[in-house]
Design a protein around this motif. Structure first.
Motif, PDB file in Angstrom:
ATOM      1  N   ASN A 177       0.815  -1.215   0.000  1.00 23.92           N
ATOM      2  CA  ASN A 177       0.000   0.000   0.000  1.00 23.92           C
ATOM      3  C   ASN A 177       0.846   1.261   0.000  1.00 23.92           C
ATOM      4  O   ASN A 177       0.325   2.338   0.298  1.00 23.92           O
ATOM      5  CB  ASN A 177      -0.909   0.018   1.239  1.00 23.92           C
ATOM      6  CG  ASN A 177      -2.011  -1.027   1.140  1.00 23.92           C
ATOM      7  OD1 ASN A 177      -2.406  -1.436   0.048  1.00 23.92           O
ATOM      8  ND2 ASN A 177      -2.499  -1.479   2.287  1.00 23.92           N
ATOM      9  N   CYS A 178       2.112   1.151  -0.329  1.00 24.52           N
ATOM     10  CA  CYS A 178       3.010   2.307  -0.261  1.00 24.52           C
ATOM     11  C   CYS A 178       3.676   2.549  -1.610  1.00 24.52           C
ATOM     12  O   CYS A 178       3.976   1.603  -2.355  1.00 24.52           O
ATOM     13  CB  CYS A 178       4.082   2.103   0.808  1.00 24.52           C
ATOM     14  SG  CYS A 178       3.422   2.021   2.488  1.00 24.52           S
ATOM     15  N   LEU A 179       3.906   3.818  -1.888  1.00 22.32           N
ATOM     16  CA  LEU A 179       4.664   4.232  -3.060  1.00 22.32           C
ATOM     17  C   LEU A 179       6.034   4.701  -2.579  1.00 22.32           C
ATOM     18  O   LEU A 179       6.152   5.716  -1.890  1.00 22.32           O
ATOM     19  CB  LEU A 179       3.941   5.361  -3.808  1.00 22.32           C
ATOM     20  CG  LEU A 179       4.709   5.970  -4.990  1.00 22.32           C
ATOM     21  CD1 LEU A 179       4.904   4.933  -6.096  1.00 22.32           C
ATOM     22  CD2 LEU A 179       3.996   7.207  -5.540  1.00 22.32           C
ATOM     23  N   HIS A 180       7.060   3.952  -2.927  1.00 22.59           N
ATOM     24  CA  HIS A 180       8.431   4.275  -2.540  1.00 22.59           C
ATOM     25  C   HIS A 180       9.077   5.071  -3.669  1.00 22.59           C
ATOM     26  O   HIS A 180       9.054   4.636  -4.826  1.00 22.59           O
ATOM     27  CB  HIS A 180       9.230   3.005  -2.257  1.00 22.59           C
ATOM     28  CG  HIS A 180       8.703   2.210  -1.104  1.00 22.59           C
ATOM     29  ND1 HIS A 180       9.240   2.282   0.160  1.00 22.59           N
ATOM     30  CD2 HIS A 180       7.667   1.321  -1.021  1.00 22.59           C
ATOM     31  CE1 HIS A 180       8.583   1.479   0.974  1.00 22.59           C
ATOM     32  NE2 HIS A 180       7.616   0.884   0.284  1.00 22.59           N
TER      33      HIS A 180
ATOM     34  N   LYS B  62      18.764   2.480  -3.475  1.00 26.23           N
ATOM     35  CA  LYS B  62      19.594   2.615  -2.277  1.00 26.23           C
ATOM     36  C   LYS B  62      19.188   3.828  -1.447  1.00 26.23           C
ATOM     37  O   LYS B  62      19.068   3.743  -0.234  1.00 26.23           O
ATOM     38  CB  LYS B  62      21.073   2.718  -2.674  1.00 26.23           C
ATOM     39  CG  LYS B  62      21.653   1.455  -3.293  1.00 26.23           C
ATOM     40  CD  LYS B  62      23.130   1.622  -3.582  1.00 26.23           C
ATOM     41  CE  LYS B  62      23.723   0.346  -4.171  1.00 26.23           C
ATOM     42  NZ  LYS B  62      25.167   0.489  -4.457  1.00 26.23           N
ATOM     43  N   SER B  63      18.996   4.950  -2.127  1.00 19.04           N
ATOM     44  CA  SER B  63      18.660   6.190  -1.417  1.00 19.04           C
ATOM     45  C   SER B  63      17.182   6.481  -1.609  1.00 19.04           C
ATOM     46  O   SER B  63      16.722   6.704  -2.734  1.00 19.04           O
ATOM     47  CB  SER B  63      19.506   7.357  -1.941  1.00 19.04           C
ATOM     48  OG  SER B  63      20.875   7.081  -1.778  1.00 19.04           O
ATOM     49  N   GLU B  64      16.449   6.465  -0.504  1.00 23.56           N
ATOM     50  CA  GLU B  64      15.005   6.673  -0.556  1.00 23.56           C
ATOM     51  C   GLU B  64      14.687   8.147  -0.348  1.00 23.56           C
ATOM     52  O   GLU B  64      15.199   8.776   0.587  1.00 23.56           O
ATOM     53  CB  GLU B  64      14.331   5.820   0.513  1.00 23.56           C
ATOM     54  CG  GLU B  64      12.864   5.557   0.245  1.00 23.56           C
ATOM     55  CD  GLU B  64      12.316   4.488   1.168  1.00 23.56           C
ATOM     56  OE1 GLU B  64      11.534   3.642   0.706  1.00 23.56           O
ATOM     57  OE2 GLU B  64      12.680   4.488   2.354  1.00 23.56           O
ATOM     58  N   ASP B  65      13.857   8.688  -1.227  1.00 21.87           N
ATOM     59  CA  ASP B  65      13.491  10.101  -1.143  1.00 21.87           C
ATOM     60  C   ASP B  65      12.289  10.299  -0.224  1.00 21.87           C
ATOM     61  O   ASP B  65      12.329  11.101   0.706  1.00 21.87           O
ATOM     62  CB  ASP B  65      13.200  10.625  -2.557  1.00 21.87           C
ATOM     63  CG  ASP B  65      12.944  12.127  -2.565  1.00 21.87           C
ATOM     64  OD1 ASP B  65      13.260  12.775  -1.548  1.00 21.87           O
ATOM     65  OD2 ASP B  65      12.437  12.647  -3.570  1.00 21.87           O
TER      66      ASP B  65
ATOM     67  N   ASP C  26      23.706  -6.741  -2.650  1.00 20.23           N
ATOM     68  CA  ASP C  26      24.020  -5.350  -2.324  1.00 20.23           C
ATOM     69  C   ASP C  26      23.418  -5.020  -0.955  1.00 20.23           C
ATOM     70  O   ASP C  26      22.202  -4.927  -0.803  1.00 20.23           O
ATOM     71  CB  ASP C  26      23.460  -4.415  -3.401  1.00 20.23           C
ATOM     72  CG  ASP C  26      23.957  -2.987  -3.239  1.00 20.23           C
ATOM     73  OD1 ASP C  26      24.670  -2.708  -2.260  1.00 20.23           O
ATOM     74  OD2 ASP C  26      23.642  -2.143  -4.103  1.00 20.23           O
ATOM     75  N   LYS C  27      24.268  -4.847   0.049  1.00 17.63           N
ATOM     76  CA  LYS C  27      23.791  -4.594   1.408  1.00 17.63           C
ATOM     77  C   LYS C  27      23.203  -3.198   1.579  1.00 17.63           C
ATOM     78  O   LYS C  27      22.530  -2.929   2.570  1.00 17.63           O
ATOM     79  CB  LYS C  27      24.939  -4.788   2.402  1.00 17.63           C
ATOM     80  CG  LYS C  27      25.512  -6.203   2.381  1.00 17.63           C
ATOM     81  CD  LYS C  27      24.452  -7.248   2.672  1.00 17.63           C
ATOM     82  CE  LYS C  27      25.016  -8.653   2.657  1.00 17.63           C
ATOM     83  NZ  LYS C  27      23.972  -9.679   2.868  1.00 17.63           N
ATOM     84  N   ASP C  28      23.470  -2.283   0.634  1.00 22.80           N
ATOM     85  CA  ASP C  28      22.916  -0.934   0.722  1.00 22.80           C
ATOM     86  C   ASP C  28      21.576  -0.803   0.028  1.00 22.80           C
ATOM     87  O   ASP C  28      20.972   0.269   0.038  1.00 22.80           O
ATOM     88  CB  ASP C  28      23.904   0.078   0.118  1.00 22.80           C
ATOM     89  CG  ASP C  28      25.209   0.129   0.882  1.00 22.80           C
ATOM     90  OD1 ASP C  28      25.178  -0.102   2.104  1.00 22.80           O
ATOM     91  OD2 ASP C  28      26.254   0.395   0.261  1.00 22.80           O
ATOM     92  N   SER C  29      21.100  -1.862  -0.567  1.00 21.46           N
ATOM     93  CA  SER C  29      19.851  -1.809  -1.302  1.00 21.46           C
ATOM     94  C   SER C  29      18.665  -1.707  -0.356  1.00 21.46           C
ATOM     95  O   SER C  29      18.744  -2.044   0.826  1.00 21.46           O
ATOM     96  CB  SER C  29      19.715  -3.049  -2.195  1.00 21.46           C
ATOM     97  OG  SER C  29      18.434  -3.102  -2.801  1.00 21.46           O
ATOM     98  N   PHE C  30      17.536  -1.233  -0.884  1.00 17.28           N
ATOM     99  CA  PHE C  30      16.309  -1.118  -0.108  1.00 17.28           C
ATOM    100  C   PHE C  30      15.831  -2.486   0.370  1.00 17.28           C
ATOM    101  O   PHE C  30      15.188  -2.612   1.404  1.00 17.28           O
ATOM    102  CB  PHE C  30      15.233  -0.443  -0.968  1.00 17.28           C
ATOM    103  CG  PHE C  30      13.853  -0.489  -0.389  1.00 17.28           C
ATOM    104  CD1 PHE C  30      13.512   0.298   0.702  1.00 17.28           C
ATOM    105  CD2 PHE C  30      12.882  -1.319  -0.922  1.00 17.28           C
ATOM    106  CE1 PHE C  30      12.236   0.263   1.240  1.00 17.28           C
ATOM    107  CE2 PHE C  30      11.600  -1.367  -0.398  1.00 17.28           C
ATOM    108  CZ  PHE C  30      11.281  -0.572   0.684  1.00 17.28           C
ATOM    109  N   PHE C  31      16.173  -3.528  -0.380  1.00 13.18           N
ATOM    110  CA  PHE C  31      15.725  -4.882  -0.047  1.00 13.18           C
ATOM    111  C   PHE C  31      16.804  -5.667   0.687  1.00 13.18           C
ATOM    112  O   PHE C  31      16.758  -6.899   0.729  1.00 13.18           O
ATOM    113  CB  PHE C  31      15.340  -5.621  -1.332  1.00 13.18           C
ATOM    114  CG  PHE C  31      14.438  -4.841  -2.234  1.00 13.18           C
ATOM    115  CD1 PHE C  31      13.113  -4.646  -1.902  1.00 13.18           C
ATOM    116  CD2 PHE C  31      14.918  -4.280  -3.412  1.00 13.18           C
ATOM    117  CE1 PHE C  31      12.273  -3.915  -2.728  1.00 13.18           C
ATOM    118  CE2 PHE C  31      14.085  -3.559  -4.242  1.00 13.18           C
ATOM    119  CZ  PHE C  31      12.763  -3.366  -3.909  1.00 13.18           C
ATOM    120  N   ALA C  32      17.796  -4.981   1.256  1.00 10.29           N
ATOM    121  CA  ALA C  32      18.899  -5.691   1.902  1.00 10.29           C
ATOM    122  C   ALA C  32      18.420  -6.488   3.109  1.00 10.29           C
ATOM    123  O   ALA C  32      18.965  -7.551   3.415  1.00 10.29           O
ATOM    124  CB  ALA C  32      19.990  -4.705   2.314  1.00 10.29           C
ATOM    125  N   ASN C  33      17.408  -5.993   3.823  1.00 13.57           N
ATOM    126  CA  ASN C  33      16.904  -6.672   5.014  1.00 13.57           C
ATOM    127  C   ASN C  33      15.825  -7.703   4.703  1.00 13.57           C
ATOM    128  O   ASN C  33      15.171  -8.209   5.611  1.00 13.57           O
ATOM    129  CB  ASN C  33      16.347  -5.654   6.007  1.00 13.57           C
ATOM    130  CG  ASN C  33      17.429  -4.761   6.558  1.00 13.57           C
ATOM    131  OD1 ASN C  33      18.582  -5.155   6.641  1.00 13.57           O
ATOM    132  ND2 ASN C  33      17.063  -3.542   6.926  1.00 13.57           N
TER     133      ASN C  33
END
Length: 741
Positions: free
Chosen positions: A545-548, A556-559, A665-672
């Motif tokens: 339900n979210c727009l990233h 990597k960098s989320e606005d 890539d550990k810096d990615s948004f999906f790293a966790n």
């Protein structure tokens, strides 16, 4: 023609800020090296001495007096009693000695950070303007705040610099000061000549003050210090002469040639200059000299390849635990692991399982908050602090019980019980007799159990009896009968895994397939945008339900993240739409009409059919001979064997086995994103099993393949274009941070 200048005249100071950044990096390197120290840092420590000289330069650089005497400035912030105590401690010293003495006292007492913090206050800047040049280090606000933060990081380090009057026993290099040449008038010269002739004619020479003042008297050094130095040097010289004399006698007895002993003259001793308590010089070095003397950077300490579930404490943490928590001063940490408490409940807790040569400790970790004080703490680190929970002495551990596939364990105490902590106060009231935790991995569980057995068997304590080790036999006697009772049949348990389970029906799959990603031109409402070239191009992705909104497609960098459940969609033009919600009002523009239509359709569908929050259930997944049973253990399972059967998935209904690995890539948004095994059944529903470690995923996948004869597929870019791939990708993206880190 000569002009007389006042005695206090100083040439105009020339300072620059060109090297402030490099100087800050140098101080930071020294601080990082000192933070790795586990012993007291004194003047014999090379990095400690370099840090001291750098901070001395930090206060000295930019002084309008250009003489390194920042004591005149510092004393404005000190209470009168503290000033008198420091002056009394340093003796009859000049302002340069007092500057060094204050700096050493600040390091030793840990008050340097608070002084720097006071200097950052805007009210105190008037004193800086009075004593320092505009290009000084202290008047550079950014450098001042950075150095203050670095000094705050040193609050766990104990400094022990000597006082400014501390003398070294080894010989000190001589430093002869040139005497001043005083020009006398012709009348004074005639009077002096007449007096000299009169003295030459007398038989007894009167006690007349010589015209040339000894150079040592020009130094503002206390006479008691000189006497101490003379006595010490004479004592060292006598010892040296006695040793040389004995050596000469031994050589003479052997018939060898003797060597002459060089005798030290008194005037040479008098002209020796006292060192500043192991410091390099009384004169402050400039930034240029310090940067020029920097040695090549030492290679960084190699990082340890920690196994799954293993944890390495910093040296500062170990030191604080040894001082404040550990029972004995000779305790040493053998190994440390991250374990999970209350796994089969809704309140899973991450704990730190620390094994020493005397005890086994369990700590919880609390991160620092800037809103308030953390209260009573036992260990402060850079990010948080450790709080003791349980202490299990080796001689009180009666039994070590292990579950199937080393997934969890239980420690049972003897009649004395385990000690526990309440508000950092240890209680030994015989109320805690067991401790249970989970590792959720076969390999890491075996590592912890083997280490625990070795530590207890080779304990530094005197053990009256050996701890009993139950290798999953007692656990299976609880699990299998109760599971057979739930299934109403005899079963053959092949393997098991602790994981988070989620079942997604076909209807829920349709909602989760509603996704889209791509580049859009974004601007905030209220700013004028004439065209797409004046807006910010951002990579947008709908997840649940979210727009990233990311800066680029690397994610990597989320606005910004916009919750579509609480936002409204507005059509603003041919290719422009607007989202209004609590996060703000944002306007997006597509590059083409077709892309705009797709975005509007997907956003409208999500806002009309808002997906319900997904609940991932912590459970024990048991592989049987023809099915997979999903169960939850009771709170007292090790005592009564109670469990709940959540679901049984028949093996003949499996159609696909899809494996989802976390991104490299550990810096990615999906790293966790947790590793996941996805089973697609005949009714088009998907069962997700989120595991803790990648190795555990590989083991569990291999067990499924062997048991049911299905080959797994990996979720790659090609599969993500299919409906099932999109669904699995979106669901796994939502399942972030399932496991406590």
């Amino acid at each position: 023609m000569y002009h007389m200048l006042p005695y206090s005249y100083r040439p105009q100071a020339h300072y620059t800020r060109a090297q402030h950044g490099e100087f800050q990096n140098l101080i930071e390197r020294f601080v990082n090296k000192i933070l790795r120290e586990t012993d007291i840092v004194d003047a014999d420590n090379v990095d400690g001495r370099k840090l001291f000289n750098s901070i001395d330069t930090f206060f000295s650089y930019g002084l309008l007096t250009a003489d390194g005497t920042y004591w005149r400035f510092i004393r404005q912030f000190l209470p009168r009693a503290e000033q008198k105590m420091l002056i009394a401690e340093c003796g009859n010293a000049n302002d340069r000695f007092l500057s060094i003495g204050w700096l050493k006292t600040s390091f030793n007492k840990g008050t340097l950070y608070f002084m720097l913090l006071a200097l950052t206050n805007q009210i105190n800047k008037i004193y800086l303007n009075k004593y320092y040049h505009i290009n000084s280090c202290l008047r550079n606000n950014g450098l001042l705040e950075a150095v203050a933060e670095l000094m705050d990081r040193l609050n766990t380090v104990q400094f022990a610099f000597y006082t400014s009057r501390q003398l070294r026993e080894e010989p000190i290099p001589a430093a002869v000061v040139e005497p001043y040449v005083v020009q006398v008038s012709s009348r004074a010269a005639a009077r002096q000549r007449k007096l000299t002739e009169k003295e030459a004619s007398q038989e007894v020479v009167p006690n007349v003050i010589p015209t040339e003042i000894p150079s040592i008297l020009t130094q503002a050094i206390d006479q008691d210090v000189l006497l101490d130095e003379l006595v010490r040097n004479r004592h060292n010289r006598l010892n040296t002469e006695l040793y040389d004399a004995q050596r000469v006698e031994e050589i003479d007895e052997d018939g060898e040639a003797s060597t002459s002993v060089v005798e030290e003259k008194l005037e040479d001793v008098m002209t020796k200059k006292m060192s500043c308590a192991h410091m390099e010089s009384m004169d402050p070095d400039g930034i240029e000299q310090i940067l020029a003397s920097v040695e090549p950077e030492e290679p960084e300490m190699p990082e340890f390849n920690l196994a799954d579930g293993e944890y390495q404490m910093s040296q500062g943490d170990v030191l604080h635990l040894a001082i404040n928590v550990f029972e004995k001063s000779s305790e040493k940490i053998i190994e440390c692991f991250k374990v999970l408490e209350n796994f089969h409940s809704d309140c899973i807790k991450l704990r730190y399982f620390v094994m020493t040569n005397y005890n086994v400790y369990v700590f919880k970790y609390r991160y620092k908050t800037h809103s308030g004080s953390p209260g009573k703490t036992t260990n402060l680190s850079s990010e948080g602090f450790f709080i003791p929970v349980v202490r299990m002495a080796h001689d009180r551990i009666k039994a070590i019980k292990i579950s199937i596939d080393n997934l969890s364990f239980m420690l049972e105490a003897n009649e004395n019980g385990f000690s526990h902590f309440i508000e950092n106060v240890e209680r030994d009231d015989k109320s805690v007799f067991t401790y249970t935790a989970a590792l959720a991995g076969l390999e890491c569980g075996a590592h912890l159990i083997n280490s625990l057995i070795q530590v207890v068997e080779h304990s530094s304590r005197q053990l009256s009896e050996r701890a009993e080790v139950d290798d999953h036999i007692g656990y299976m006697c609880m699990l299998q009968p109760n599971l057979e009772k739930q299934l109403s049949r005899t079963i053959d348990i092949r393997s098991a895994a602790l994981c988070f389970w989620y079942e997604q029906s076909y209807a829920e799959r349709e909602k989760s397939m509603t996704t889209k990603s791509g580049y859009l031109f974004k601007t905030s409402v209220g700013t004028w945008m004439k065209g797409s070239e004046e807006a910010d191009q951002r990579y947008c992705m709908i997840v649940g339900n979210c727009l990233h909104v990311f800066l680029d497609s690397n994610c990597k960098s989320e606005d910004v993240v916009i919750n579509l459940s609480t936002s409204t969609l507005h059509n603003m033009g041919r290719v422009t739409f607007q989202l209004r919600g609590p996060e703000g009002q944002f306007e997006f523009e597509s590059s083409a009409q077709e892309d705009y239509a797709e975005w509007m359709a997907v956003l409208g569908q999500i806002m009309e059919n808002k997906a319900t929050p997904q609940y991932m259930t912590p459970c024990l997944t048991v592989l049987l001979e023809g099915s997979i049973a999903v169960v939850q253990e009771g709170e007292k399972f090790w005592a009564d064997g109670f469990l709940r059967l959540l679901n049984e998935i028949p093996g003949d209904s499996f159609q696909q086995v899809i494996v989802v690995h976390p991104p490299k890539d550990k810096d990615s948004f999906f790293a966790n994103r947790a590793p996941a095994l996805c089973l697609v059944t005949a009714d088009q529903s998907i069962h997700y099993f989120f595991l803790r470690f990648t190795k555990e995923l590989e083991r569990f996948t291999n067990s499924v393949e062997v048991t049911f004869g299905l080959k797994h597929q990996k979720l790659d870019d090609q599969m993500m274009q299919t409906p099932i791939g999109k669904t699995i990708h979106n669901t796994c993206c939502l399942a972030k941070n399932l496991w406590p880190i």
